[in-house]
Scaffold this motif. Sequence first.
Motif, short mmCIF file in Angstrom:
data_model
loop_
_atom_site.label_atom_id
_atom_site.label_comp_id
_atom_site.label_asym_id
_atom_site.label_seq_id
_atom_site.Cartn_x
_atom_site.Cartn_y
_atom_site.Cartn_z
N LYS A 54 1.09 -1.17 -0.37
CA LYS A 54 -0.07 0.17 0.14
C LYS A 54 0.96 1.07 -0.13
O LYS A 54 1.23 1.96 0.90
CB LYS A 54 -0.60 0.00 1.18
CG LYS A 54 -2.31 -1.37 0.81
CD LYS A 54 -3.04 -1.06 2.90
CE LYS A 54 -2.92 -2.48 3.33
NZ LYS A 54 -3.19 -1.90 4.61
N LEU A 56 1.42 5.13 -0.76
CA LEU A 56 0.72 6.25 -0.16
C LEU A 56 1.60 7.18 -1.70
O LEU A 56 0.89 8.13 -2.03
CB LEU A 56 0.60 6.91 0.81
CG LEU A 56 -0.32 6.88 1.85
CD1 LEU A 56 -0.62 6.47 2.92
CD2 LEU A 56 -1.65 6.50 1.23
N SER A 59 0.45 7.70 -5.32
CA SER A 59 -0.81 8.88 -5.34
C SER A 59 -0.55 10.36 -5.56
O SER A 59 -0.90 11.46 -6.24
CB SER A 59 -1.90 7.75 -4.53
OG SER A 59 -3.21 8.70 -5.08
N THR A 100 -7.55 10.32 -1.43
CA THR A 100 -7.64 9.20 -2.47
C THR A 100 -7.02 8.06 -1.80
O THR A 100 -8.32 6.78 -1.90
CB THR A 100 -7.38 8.96 -3.96
OG1 THR A 100 -7.83 10.75 -4.57
CG2 THR A 100 -7.99 8.10 -4.98
N ASP A 101 -6.26 7.48 -1.66
CA ASP A 101 -5.36 6.26 -1.11
C ASP A 101 -6.44 5.68 0.18
O ASP A 101 -6.30 4.75 0.57
CB ASP A 101 -3.93 6.52 -0.98
CG ASP A 101 -3.27 6.54 -2.21
OD1 ASP A 101 -3.71 5.53 -2.94
OD2 ASP A 101 -1.72 6.26 -2.23
N ASN A 105 -7.08 2.16 0.33
CA ASN A 105 -6.55 1.18 1.22
C ASN A 105 -7.66 0.53 2.25
O ASN A 105 -7.72 -0.64 3.07
CB ASN A 105 -5.30 1.64 1.70
CG ASN A 105 -4.56 1.90 0.61
OD1 ASN A 105 -4.43 0.96 -0.14
ND2 ASN A 105 -3.50 2.72 1.36
#
Length: 148
Positions: A54, A56, A59, A100-101, A105
Amino acid sequence: MYIIGGFECNTNLELALYELEELGFREEDIFIVEMKHPRNSERLINSIHSSDGKSLMDSITAWGVVVGTLGIIYGSQLLIGPIATGLLGLVVGAMIGFLTDLKVNKNKKKKRSNIDVLLIIHCKTEEREEKIKKILQKFLVVTIGVHK
């Protein structure tokens, strides 16, 4: 030889144990191991040495570049100029990317192993091995392994 079965913690495990005891297995031949699922702390930023899948920063960077570029392009039409609108667009884009992230997530559930209990059975013959496997499959074992 040892037959190892991974179960979810439910009544199927109890029924399998009962049927194994009915088959003639003693308590000394059956081992039960409860599996613990450790909680890993999630980090917002990955390092070179570890990644949880994931990221961040991807993005944030992409949104910052796109909105910052749009700010530079259309900022020449505004009173404050292209540099200020480009920097403002960079900040706004980075915030959009971050939010958005976080949303994406948050919606992704981390896969967790379905195995809560390991059942280890000691048996001596091949025919008993087959009987044990049939019993475990009858009661919806998640995984089966044999150590000879």
